[in-house]
Each structure stands twice: as structure tokens, then as C-alpha cells.
Motif scaffolding. Structure first.
Motif, PDB file in Angstrom:
ATOM      1  N   ARG A 400       0.816  -1.219   0.000  1.00  0.00           N
ATOM      2  CA  ARG A 400       0.000   0.000   0.000  1.00  0.00           C
ATOM      3  C   ARG A 400       0.852   1.272   0.000  1.00  0.00           C
ATOM      4  N   GLN A 401       2.152   1.164   0.315  1.00  0.00           N
ATOM      5  CA  GLN A 401       3.031   2.328   0.318  1.00  0.00           C
ATOM      6  C   GLN A 401       3.832   2.461  -0.982  1.00  0.00           C
ATOM      7  N   ALA A 402       3.578   1.558  -1.947  1.00  0.00           N
ATOM      8  CA  ALA A 402       4.385   1.551  -3.175  1.00  0.00           C
ATOM      9  C   ALA A 402       4.291   2.862  -3.949  1.00  0.00           C
ATOM     10  N   TRP A 403       3.189   3.556  -3.838  1.00  0.00           N
ATOM     11  CA  TRP A 403       3.053   4.821  -4.560  1.00  0.00           C
ATOM     12  C   TRP A 403       3.976   5.893  -4.003  1.00  0.00           C
ATOM     13  N   ARG A 404       4.406   5.750  -2.739  1.00  0.00           N
ATOM     14  CA  ARG A 404       5.282   6.749  -2.117  1.00  0.00           C
ATOM     15  C   ARG A 404       6.736   6.543  -2.514  1.00  0.00           C
ATOM     16  N   ARG A 405       7.087   5.316  -2.794  1.00  0.00           N
ATOM     17  CA  ARG A 405       8.471   5.004  -3.180  1.00  0.00           C
ATOM     18  C   ARG A 405       8.442   3.965  -4.301  1.00  0.00           C
ATOM     19  N   PRO A 406       8.056   4.380  -5.500  1.00  0.00           N
ATOM     20  CA  PRO A 406       7.930   3.449  -6.616  1.00  0.00           C
ATOM     21  C   PRO A 406       9.247   2.724  -6.900  1.00  0.00           C
ATOM     22  N   GLY A 407       9.187   1.410  -6.935  1.00  0.00           N
ATOM     23  CA  GLY A 407      10.359   0.604  -7.244  1.00  0.00           C
ATOM     24  C   GLY A 407      10.320   0.118  -8.679  1.00  0.00           C
ATOM     25  N   ASN A 408      11.467  -0.270  -9.198  1.00  0.00           N
ATOM     26  CA  ASN A 408      11.531  -0.739 -10.581  1.00  0.00           C
ATOM     27  C   ASN A 408      10.691  -1.992 -10.793  1.00  0.00           C
ATOM     28  N   GLY A 409      10.677  -2.878  -9.783  1.00  0.00           N
ATOM     29  CA  GLY A 409       9.885  -4.093  -9.911  1.00  0.00           C
ATOM     30  C   GLY A 409       8.404  -3.800 -10.007  1.00  0.00           C
ATOM     31  N   ALA A 410       7.912  -2.906  -9.158  1.00  0.00           N
ATOM     32  CA  ALA A 410       6.493  -2.545  -9.185  1.00  0.00           C
ATOM     33  C   ALA A 410       6.144  -1.848 -10.493  1.00  0.00           C
ATOM     34  N   ARG A 411       7.051  -0.976 -10.951  1.00  0.00           N
ATOM     35  CA  ARG A 411       6.815  -0.257 -12.202  1.00  0.00           C
ATOM     36  C   ARG A 411       6.759  -1.226 -13.380  1.00  0.00           C
ATOM     37  N   PHE A 412       7.686  -2.182 -13.415  1.00  0.00           N
ATOM     38  CA  PHE A 412       7.718  -3.191 -14.475  1.00  0.00           C
ATOM     39  C   PHE A 412       6.441  -4.033 -14.460  1.00  0.00           C
ATOM     40  N   TYR A 413       6.048  -4.462 -13.277  1.00  0.00           N
ATOM     41  CA  TYR A 413       4.875  -5.332 -13.115  1.00  0.00           C
ATOM     42  C   TYR A 413       3.585  -4.641 -13.576  1.00  0.00           C
ATOM     43  N   LEU A 414       3.339  -3.440 -13.056  1.00  0.00           N
ATOM     44  CA  LEU A 414       2.105  -2.744 -13.404  1.00  0.00           C
ATOM     45  C   LEU A 414       2.083  -2.322 -14.875  1.00  0.00           C
ATOM     46  N   SER A 415       3.211  -1.939 -15.399  1.00  0.00           N
ATOM     47  CA  SER A 415       3.285  -1.562 -16.812  1.00  0.00           C
ATOM     48  C   SER A 415       2.970  -2.759 -17.703  1.00  0.00           C
ATOM     49  N   GLN A 416       3.454  -3.941 -17.307  1.00  0.00           N
ATOM     50  CA  GLN A 416       3.182  -5.139 -18.091  1.00  0.00           C
ATOM     51  C   GLN A 416       1.697  -5.499 -18.039  1.00  0.00           C
ATOM     52  N   LEU A 417       1.097  -5.392 -16.860  1.00  0.00           N
ATOM     53  CA  LEU A 417      -0.334  -5.677 -16.753  1.00  0.00           C
ATOM     54  C   LEU A 417      -1.132  -4.704 -17.618  1.00  0.00           C
ATOM     55  N   ALA A 418      -0.734  -3.431 -17.598  1.00  0.00           N
ATOM     56  CA  ALA A 418      -1.427  -2.435 -18.413  1.00  0.00           C
ATOM     57  C   ALA A 418      -1.304  -2.773 -19.900  1.00  0.00           C
ATOM     58  N   GLU A 419      -0.134  -3.261 -20.303  1.00  0.00           N
ATOM     59  CA  GLU A 419       0.075  -3.646 -21.699  1.00  0.00           C
ATOM     60  C   GLU A 419      -0.830  -4.814 -22.081  1.00  0.00           C
TER      61      GLU A 419
END
Length: 458
Positions: A400-419
């Protein structure tokens, strides 16, 4: 089903209640029929009195009458049971021109009233059983039925029915449906979470009041606050009040599945003869929070709650993704990148979560064998287990705190789901839109959590 082709006066045909709510007789369509006639024969059957009743082709029949035709081609078929008439009509209409969700729900409702089971309706109409069940459920609710009649989809109608007793929630839902329909699931889940939190806090409040405590919105930390914690107070003799001196409590709940935080204190401490004394010895900020601090706190609380809701929506979407008959496009490259560039994120993946995402979770699966058994039972689809494991590792990294400190793994994961088609929520877009790599260490992250303001109740 035997049938013969006849030329029939359309005015002699009986048009029963059709599954279409609106025959949609446009001027253009009637003009075309008047000029060219009915080019494709309709289907009708003779009833017990010998009258011809339209089975397929209500719209063409009504247009022929409107156009003044005296004859039209009709396939005359044997009599059908009413349930078969409706079911076959749904399938036929969907092939010609897609029925609305309102039309389909009405048809399924009629069939259910005739005693036809959801499974039988699904087979007759060529629909998914789950869709049939949800359509029947919607048709039984006045709010959902009205929403379907207004052109809402089945999913939208059911959500509106779910919150029909909450005017504020309904207004939010209507706004999202109108402006950002792909965000409906995210909003609905946030509303469900808020409702669940409010219900649990209401129970806790009733329990506290039964104990003689006053439930306050906040136990403060400044001499100007009406309610203070025991450690900030001393009596006339300079002693901190005992725990049983507390007459108030502040209740907070951070997540729907979390523990309720109960902070005791004393309300009206000045009148009771207590004096303020900071236990830390340092000078604390005097007075209420600034507007900027309030805004930051409001954003913090709202985004944390949005992340909680997004998690539920996201995991359900991943389950649907893995349940498809074929793997998503580019899944091999996704796995390669996940196991190389983000190996440190997915190495501690949860087999239980992976099984849940794959839709094969079992109760009391102490050896976490569900995925292994799935691979053995489906040797031609090993990608399901592989994707589930990688996705589970990445999913667990998005807290739930990922939006405060975006990590590369979270960014990769969500971007892939969006794709792959997942509709990102606004708070998830904060993560994917942040192009800066996250190099914040675990110690910094832990300190940030400790320094976070506590959330107020929903």
C-alpha cells in the motif's frame, strides 16, 4: 425442426413479446423494406389455434407492416416450447445484431420464471452460466433493472444495485461510469473497503461505549487538544494518570483485514485537574496542523486506501488473465525479464499466492503442491504455473506504500499488466509514471513507515 417457405401477409402475423426492448424501427430501415421488400425470410410457427407467431424476425415483420407490404417470405416451423423460443431467439438476435444487456437480462429472467435452470439457459442462449446468473440477479433488483433500461452494462447495473442505499456512493459511481468506465472496478472496491471498515469501526465503537468510554476522532499531542494520551498528562502531584483513568478512546483501522488501533486518553483533562507535560522533553508544535499538512495527510490516507482497493481488483484481473485459454502476448519475454532484471523481487515469491492467482488454490495445502499438481494435470500449459509464480513475486512487492516510493519491480509489473489490458487506477499510475529508479534502501523505507501519520477512520 421442419419448416416450409410461404408468402404471408405481415399484418396477419402475431408478434409476441420479444427479447428486444426496442425494435429500433428507424426511418431508413422501414424505407429500405418498403423499396426492396423483406429480403431474408423470417421464421414463425403455428400455435394451437393455427395462427402464425413470429419466432425470428420481429423487427423485419414490424417494418413490413409499417411499410405497407402485403406479402413477405416466412419459414413456417413446428411449435416450440416457450423456453426454447426465447433461448433460440436470443442466440439468433445476437448473430444478427447484438442484444443489449437489458434485452438479454429480460430474456434470461423470463426463462428462469418458466423453471429453466441457469445452466440450461446458458446452453440454449450460448452464454456463460455466470453471466446468466448475474443477469437474473440484476433483473430481480429494481435499481439494476432501471440501470439496464437506461443503457448501463450488466456489470455497471450490479454495482449500482450494490450501493443503492448510499446516495453519495451512487453519485460517485454514476460519475465514473459516465467519464471513466474502466475505473469502475477500482472505485467499487474502494467503496466496499470503506463500507467494511465503517462496519468494523461501528462495532468497536459500540463496544467502547458499553465500557463507558467516549469515542473521539483523535487523541491529540498538543496542549490545545481536548483529548490527550495518558503519557502527556500529570495530576496535581505530578504523577501520570493510571490506565484505568482513561475516559476516551480513538479508533482507527488501516486495512479491512487489519487490527483496529485503540488509543486511550482523557477527554476534558483540564476540567479534571490534569496538566499537560510532554514525555519527551522537547518542544512540540503548538496549535493545529497547517493547511499544507492537512492536505498531505489527506492525500496519504486517500492513496493508501486506493492501493488497498487496487490490490483486490488487480489480483482478480490477474486470475482472469491466467484463466484464459491462451497465454498473454509476449509472456516469454516477460518471464525472461522478470527472472533476470527483477530476480531479487520474485525470489521470495509465495507459492500459495501463485496458486491463488492461477485459480488452483486448495485448503490446507501445507506442502504448497497445488501448482505442481496443476502442471501434472495440464502438461500442455506449463506457462500458467510459470506466469503465476513470477506474477505472485511481483504482486507481493506492491504494497500500500508503493506509490510513495515506486520501485523498478512494481513499475515493471504494473506496466506489463497495463500492456495486457489491465486498467490502471490513478494511484497505480503514480507508480508507472515515475520514471526515476528507486534506490531507497530498506532502512529508509522502514523509517518512512514509522514516520507516517496514522490514518483516521474511514
Amino acid at each position: 425442426m421442419s419448416q416450409t417457405l410461404e408468402l404471408v401477409d405481415p399484418k396477419t402475423l402475431i408478434v409476441d413479446a420479444n427479447v428486444r426492448a426496442d425494435a429500433d424501427l428507424t426511418k431508413e430501415f422501414v424505407a429500405n423494406v418498403k423499396a426492396n421488400g423483406v429480403l431474408q425470410a423470417i421464421t414463425a410457427y403455428r400455435d394451437a389455434e393455427g395462427a402464425l407467431r413470429v419466432l425470428y424476425g420481429q423487427r423485419r415483420t414490424l417494418a413490413a407492416v409499417e411499410a405497407g407490404l402485403t406479402a413477405m417470405p416466412v419459414y413456417v416451423a413446428d411449435s416450440l416450447e416457450e423456453a426454447d423460443r426465447i433461448g433460440t431467439q436470443v442466440a439468433e438476435n445476437d448473430q444478427r445484431r447484438a442484444l443489449t444487456d437489458h434485452d438479454r437480462a429480460e430474456a434470461f429472467h423470463q426463462m428462469a420464471l418458466l423453471g429453466v435452470s441457469a445452466a440450461q439457459i446458458a446452453r440454449k442462449a450460448g452464454a456463460e452460466k455466470g453471466t446468466v446468473e448475474r443477469a437474473i440477479k440484476a433483473r430481480k433488483n429494481d435499481t439494476a433493472t432501471a440501470a439496464l433500461g437506461a443503457g448501463r452494462t450488466l456489470d455497471q447495473a450490479l454495482v449500482l444495485a450494490e450501493f443503492e442505499d448510499d446516495a453519495e456512493a451512487t453519485a460517485e459511481l454514476e460519475s465514473v461510469i459516465a467519464d471513466e468506465p474502466d475505473q469502475l472496478d477500482h472505485l467499487a472496491q474502494r467503496l466496499r473497503n470503506n463500507r467494511a471498515i465503517a462496519a468494523r469501526l461501528a462495532e468497536a465503537k459500540a463496544e467502547a461505549e458499553a465500557q463507558g468510554l467516549t469515542v473521539v476522532a483523535r487523541i491529540g499531542y498538543d496542549a490545545s487538544d481536548e483529548a490527550l494520551p495518558l503519557r502527556y498528562l500529570v495530576d496535581a502531584e505530578g504523577s501520570q494518570p493510571a490506565e484505568d483513568a482513561a475516559n476516551a478512546v480513538a479508533l482507527r483501522l488501516y486495512q479491512t483485514d487489519g487490527e483496529i488501533s485503540r488509543e486511550p486518553g482523557i477527554v476534558g483533562w483540564k476540567e479534571l485537574g490534569y496538566r499537560y507535560k510532554s514525555p519527551y522533553g522537547e518542544v512540540r508544535q503548538s496549535g493545529p496542523m497547517t493547511e499544507e499538512q492537512k492536505a498531505e495527510r489527506k492525500t496519504l490516507i486517500a492513496n493508501n486506501k486506493a492501493m488497498d482497493a487496487a490490490q483486490a481488483v488487480r489480483r482478480e484481473w490477474v486470475r482472469t488473465l491466467l484463466a484464459r485459454k491462451s497465454a498473454p502476448k509476449g509472456w516469454q519475454r516477460f518471464l525472461a525479464v522478470a527472472h533476470t532484471r527483477h530476480h531479487n523481487v520474485i525470489r521470495d515469491r509465495s507459492a500459495d499466492l501463485a496458486a491463488e492467482l492461477a485459480g488452483v488454490a486448495k485448503e490446507k495445502d501445507y506442502l504448497s503442491a497445488a501448482l505442481t499438481e496443476h502442471v501434472a494435470a495440464h502438461p500442455g500449459r506449463p506457462e500458467v504455473a510459470l506466469l503465476a509464480l513470477a506474477l505472485a513475486g511481483l504482486e507481493e512487492n506492491v504494497d500500500r506504500q508503493a506509490w510513495r516510493r515506486p520501485g523498478n519491480g512494481a513499475r515493471f509489473y504494473l506496466s506489463q499488466l497495463a500492456e495486457w489490458g489491465y486498467p490502471l487506477s490513478d494511484v497505480e499510475r503514480i507508480i508507472t509514471d515515475d520514471a526515476k529508479p528507486s534506490d531507497q534502501g530498506e532502512e529508509d523505507a522502514a523509517a518512512e513507515d514509522e514516520d507516517a501519520e496514522p490514518e483516521d477512520a474511514a
